[in-house]
Design a protein around this motif. Structure first.
Motif, PDB file in Angstrom:
ATOM      1  N   LEU A   1      15.330  -6.381  48.649  1.00 52.72           N
ATOM      2  CA  LEU A   1      16.527  -5.896  47.729  1.00 52.72           C
ATOM      3  C   LEU A   1      16.087  -5.071  46.662  1.00 52.72           C
ATOM      4  O   LEU A   1      16.968  -4.366  45.767  1.00 52.72           O
ATOM      5  N   GLY A   2      14.652  -4.608  46.321  1.00 50.64           N
ATOM      6  CA  GLY A   2      13.994  -4.069  45.192  1.00 50.64           C
ATOM      7  C   GLY A   2      14.322  -4.857  43.896  1.00 50.64           C
ATOM      8  O   GLY A   2      14.416  -4.255  42.847  1.00 50.64           O
TER       9      GLY A   2
ATOM     10  N   PRO B   1      21.244 -18.395  46.372  1.00 48.78           N
ATOM     11  CA  PRO B   1      22.052 -17.616  45.906  1.00 48.78           C
ATOM     12  C   PRO B   1      21.736 -16.159  46.399  1.00 48.78           C
ATOM     13  O   PRO B   1      22.432 -15.339  46.198  1.00 48.78           O
ATOM     14  N   LEU B   2      20.604 -16.075  46.941  1.00 51.98           N
ATOM     15  CA  LEU B   2      20.309 -14.435  47.399  1.00 51.98           C
ATOM     16  C   LEU B   2      20.950 -14.458  48.899  1.00 51.98           C
ATOM     17  O   LEU B   2      21.114 -12.905  49.085  1.00 51.98           O
ATOM     18  N   GLN B   3      21.459 -15.309  49.243  1.00 49.79           N
ATOM     19  CA  GLN B   3      22.066 -14.708  50.818  1.00 49.79           C
ATOM     20  C   GLN B   3      23.214 -13.855  50.770  1.00 49.79           C
ATOM     21  O   GLN B   3      23.243 -12.955  51.556  1.00 49.79           O
ATOM     22  N   GLY B   4      23.902 -14.114  49.706  1.00 49.93           N
ATOM     23  CA  GLY B   4      25.063 -13.116  49.902  1.00 49.93           C
ATOM     24  C   GLY B   4      24.513 -11.562  49.669  1.00 49.93           C
ATOM     25  O   GLY B   4      25.116 -10.609  50.387  1.00 49.93           O
ATOM     26  N   ARG B   5      23.747 -11.254  48.905  1.00 49.31           N
ATOM     27  CA  ARG B   5      23.419  -9.974  48.760  1.00 49.31           C
ATOM     28  C   ARG B   5      22.477  -9.470  49.929  1.00 49.31           C
ATOM     29  O   ARG B   5      22.455  -8.311  50.266  1.00 49.31           O
ATOM     30  N   LEU B   6      21.836 -10.471  50.280  1.00 53.46           N
ATOM     31  CA  LEU B   6      20.731  -9.903  51.573  1.00 53.46           C
ATOM     32  C   LEU B   6      21.864  -9.768  52.713  1.00 53.46           C
ATOM     33  O   LEU B   6      21.666  -8.757  53.507  1.00 53.46           O
ATOM     34  N   GLU B   7      22.982 -10.596  53.172  1.00 53.48           N
ATOM     35  CA  GLU B   7      23.808 -10.198  53.975  1.00 53.48           C
ATOM     36  C   GLU B   7      24.471  -8.997  53.776  1.00 53.48           C
ATOM     37  O   GLU B   7      24.747  -8.161  54.714  1.00 53.48           O
ATOM     38  N   SER B   8      24.904  -8.679  52.630  1.00 57.01           N
ATOM     39  CA  SER B   8      25.951  -7.426  52.318  1.00 57.01           C
ATOM     40  C   SER B   8      24.888  -6.139  52.483  1.00 57.01           C
ATOM     41  O   SER B   8      25.447  -5.243  52.744  1.00 57.01           O
ATOM     42  N   ARG B   9      23.524  -6.278  52.320  1.00 56.85           N
ATOM     43  CA  ARG B   9      22.526  -5.325  52.482  1.00 56.85           C
ATOM     44  C   ARG B   9      21.943  -5.255  53.724  1.00 56.85           C
ATOM     45  O   ARG B   9      21.209  -4.328  54.159  1.00 56.85           O
TER      46      ARG B   9
ATOM     47  N   PHE C   1       4.929 -20.778  63.102  1.00 57.95           N
ATOM     48  CA  PHE C   1       6.133 -21.461  63.126  1.00 57.95           C
ATOM     49  C   PHE C   1       6.952 -21.190  61.972  1.00 57.95           C
ATOM     50  O   PHE C   1       6.765 -21.592  60.730  1.00 57.95           O
ATOM     51  N   ILE C   2       8.276 -21.295  62.447  1.00 58.55           N
ATOM     52  CA  ILE C   2       9.453 -21.036  61.420  1.00 58.55           C
ATOM     53  C   ILE C   2      10.152 -22.174  61.114  1.00 58.55           C
ATOM     54  O   ILE C   2      10.961 -22.597  62.381  1.00 58.55           O
ATOM     55  N   ASP C   3      10.378 -22.632  60.182  1.00 58.34           N
ATOM     56  CA  ASP C   3      11.167 -23.996  59.974  1.00 58.34           C
ATOM     57  C   ASP C   3      12.548 -23.511  59.529  1.00 58.34           C
ATOM     58  O   ASP C   3      12.336 -22.616  58.545  1.00 58.34           O
ATOM     59  N   THR C   4      13.706 -23.863  59.805  1.00 54.10           N
ATOM     60  CA  THR C   4      14.888 -23.168  59.500  1.00 54.10           C
ATOM     61  C   THR C   4      15.834 -24.277  58.723  1.00 54.10           C
ATOM     62  O   THR C   4      15.825 -25.552  58.975  1.00 54.10           O
ATOM     63  N   PRO C   5      16.852 -23.883  58.068  1.00 50.48           N
ATOM     64  CA  PRO C   5      17.852 -24.710  57.505  1.00 50.48           C
ATOM     65  C   PRO C   5      18.890 -25.471  58.552  1.00 50.48           C
ATOM     66  O   PRO C   5      18.845 -24.762  59.617  1.00 50.48           O
ATOM     67  N   PRO C   6      19.535 -26.447  58.370  1.00 57.39           N
ATOM     68  CA  PRO C   6      20.188 -27.092  59.178  1.00 57.39           C
ATOM     69  C   PRO C   6      21.596 -26.682  59.165  1.00 57.39           C
ATOM     70  O   PRO C   6      22.659 -27.267  59.111  1.00 57.39           O
ATOM     71  N   VAL C   7      21.845 -25.040  59.113  1.00 57.76           N
ATOM     72  CA  VAL C   7      22.890 -24.423  59.476  1.00 57.76           C
ATOM     73  C   VAL C   7      22.624 -23.048  60.113  1.00 57.76           C
ATOM     74  O   VAL C   7      21.599 -22.688  59.802  1.00 57.76           O
ATOM     75  N   LEU C   8      23.876 -22.574  60.447  1.00 58.73           N
ATOM     76  CA  LEU C   8      23.674 -20.962  61.015  1.00 58.73           C
ATOM     77  C   LEU C   8      23.965 -20.206  59.957  1.00 58.73           C
ATOM     78  O   LEU C   8      25.130 -20.030  59.816  1.00 58.73           O
ATOM     79  N   ASN C   9      23.051 -19.595  59.207  1.00 55.73           N
ATOM     80  CA  ASN C   9      23.157 -18.970  58.186  1.00 55.73           C
ATOM     81  C   ASN C   9      22.054 -17.499  58.276  1.00 55.73           C
ATOM     82  O   ASN C   9      21.540 -17.300  59.440  1.00 55.73           O
ATOM     83  N   PHE C  10      22.100 -16.807  57.018  1.00 56.33           N
ATOM     84  CA  PHE C  10      21.309 -15.673  57.080  1.00 56.33           C
ATOM     85  C   PHE C  10      19.984 -15.883  57.355  1.00 56.33           C
ATOM     86  O   PHE C  10      19.304 -15.347  58.172  1.00 56.33           O
ATOM     87  N   TYR C  11      19.203 -17.031  56.979  1.00 52.97           N
ATOM     88  CA  TYR C  11      17.960 -17.242  57.267  1.00 52.97           C
ATOM     89  C   TYR C  11      17.440 -17.780  58.585  1.00 52.97           C
ATOM     90  O   TYR C  11      16.448 -17.390  59.300  1.00 52.97           O
ATOM     91  N   SER C  12      18.467 -18.758  58.961  1.00 55.62           N
ATOM     92  CA  SER C  12      18.314 -19.031  60.567  1.00 55.62           C
ATOM     93  C   SER C  12      18.528 -17.666  61.534  1.00 55.62           C
ATOM     94  O   SER C  12      17.911 -17.796  62.438  1.00 55.62           O
TER      95      SER C  12
END
Length: 258
Positions: A67-68, A103-111, A131-142
């Motif tokens: 995001l710079g 809190p970074l998710q919103g900005r990452l998604e919008s950009r 190996f990538i460990d993911t959060p227990p939810v379908l979000n930007f990171y997963s």
């Protein structure tokens, strides 16, 4: 080889599976990286013995760079390399999580930074397995992880709710494959906390096999040793090398690598 361990259901063993397979991979002489995208940081604590307080040394920095927004302008061209830590175990490394990811998710998604992890892994050199460990939810990171990986592992903990959730997961993976990552393959469903003498787990696994789902042959048993190894921040290979559970994880790794 980039693998993602993914399930939208919490408590199914994503971090345990990610870290123990990674530890075995590293012990076999493969330089191995764990990427901890879960803001809870369980994999980070498991492999480092603590969470990383300085966000500038975690994946928060990596995503801020996209995001710079990197602190003090550091590391703009370093990518993932800037946040990779050695663990106490030979050949095993981790890119740690941090609460600031949330809190970074919103900005990452919008950009529309959803491809940045894949781009970083494509240019990352020197690692034989990731190996990538993911959060227990379908979000930007997963979603980022599913777009970045080549193979997907789904932990399945043998209850009726998990079975219903599995069908949703399969649909998500198919959509990601169709729209974003045509190289993504469902490598297998890992049957975790399997009680071989209980009728329900046997019935559920038999039904999944009958439906043609890629259930892996190796079953992971329930054991207090898992919680003990978490508490000691030692993968089972190092905490209890002669325990049945350690043998099961080694058999699982061998099955995946065959």
């Amino acid at each position: 080889m980039h693998r993602v361990v993914f399930n939208q259901k919490g408590g199914v063993g994503k971090s345990t599976i990610s870290c123990n397979l990674a530890a075995i991979s590293a012990a076999r002489g493969l330089k191995t990286l764990v990427i901890d995208l879960d803001v809870q940081g369980n994999s980070t604590h498991y492999l480092l013995g603590q969470k990383v307080a300085d966000q500038d040394r975690t994946l928060a920095r990596f995503f801020k760079d996209t995001l710079g927004l990197s602190l003090f302008g550091k590391g703009q061209d370093e990518g993932l390399n800037a946040v990779i830590h050695e663990t106490p175990y030979p050949n095993l490394y981790i890119a740690p999580s941090h609460p600031e990811l949330e809190p970074l998710q919103g900005r990452l998604e919008s950009r529309y930074k959803i491809y940045k992890l894949r781009e970083a892994l494509e240019t990352l050199s020197g690692f034989d397995r990731v190996f990538i460990d993911t959060p227990p939810v379908l979000n930007f990171y997963s979603r980022s992880a599913l777009i970045a990986a080549r193979r997907c592992l789904i932990p399945f903990d043998c209850d009726a709710f998990s079975r219903e959730a599995l069908y949703n997961l399969l649909a998500v993976i198919a959509e990601i494959k169709a729209d974003h990552n045509d190289g993504l393959m469902l490598e297998g469903i890992i049957v975790n906390q399997y009680q071989s003498r209980a009728s329900l787990p046997q019935k559920l696994v038999e039904e999944l096999l009958a439906e043609g789902h890629p259930v892996l042959d190796t079953r992971i048993s329930p054991s207090v040793k898992v919680r003990e190894s978490h508490s000691e921040s030692k993968p089972l290979l190092y905490y209890a090398p002669d325990h049945k559970l350690s043998s099961e994880f080694q058999a699982l790794f061998d099955e995946l690598e065959t």
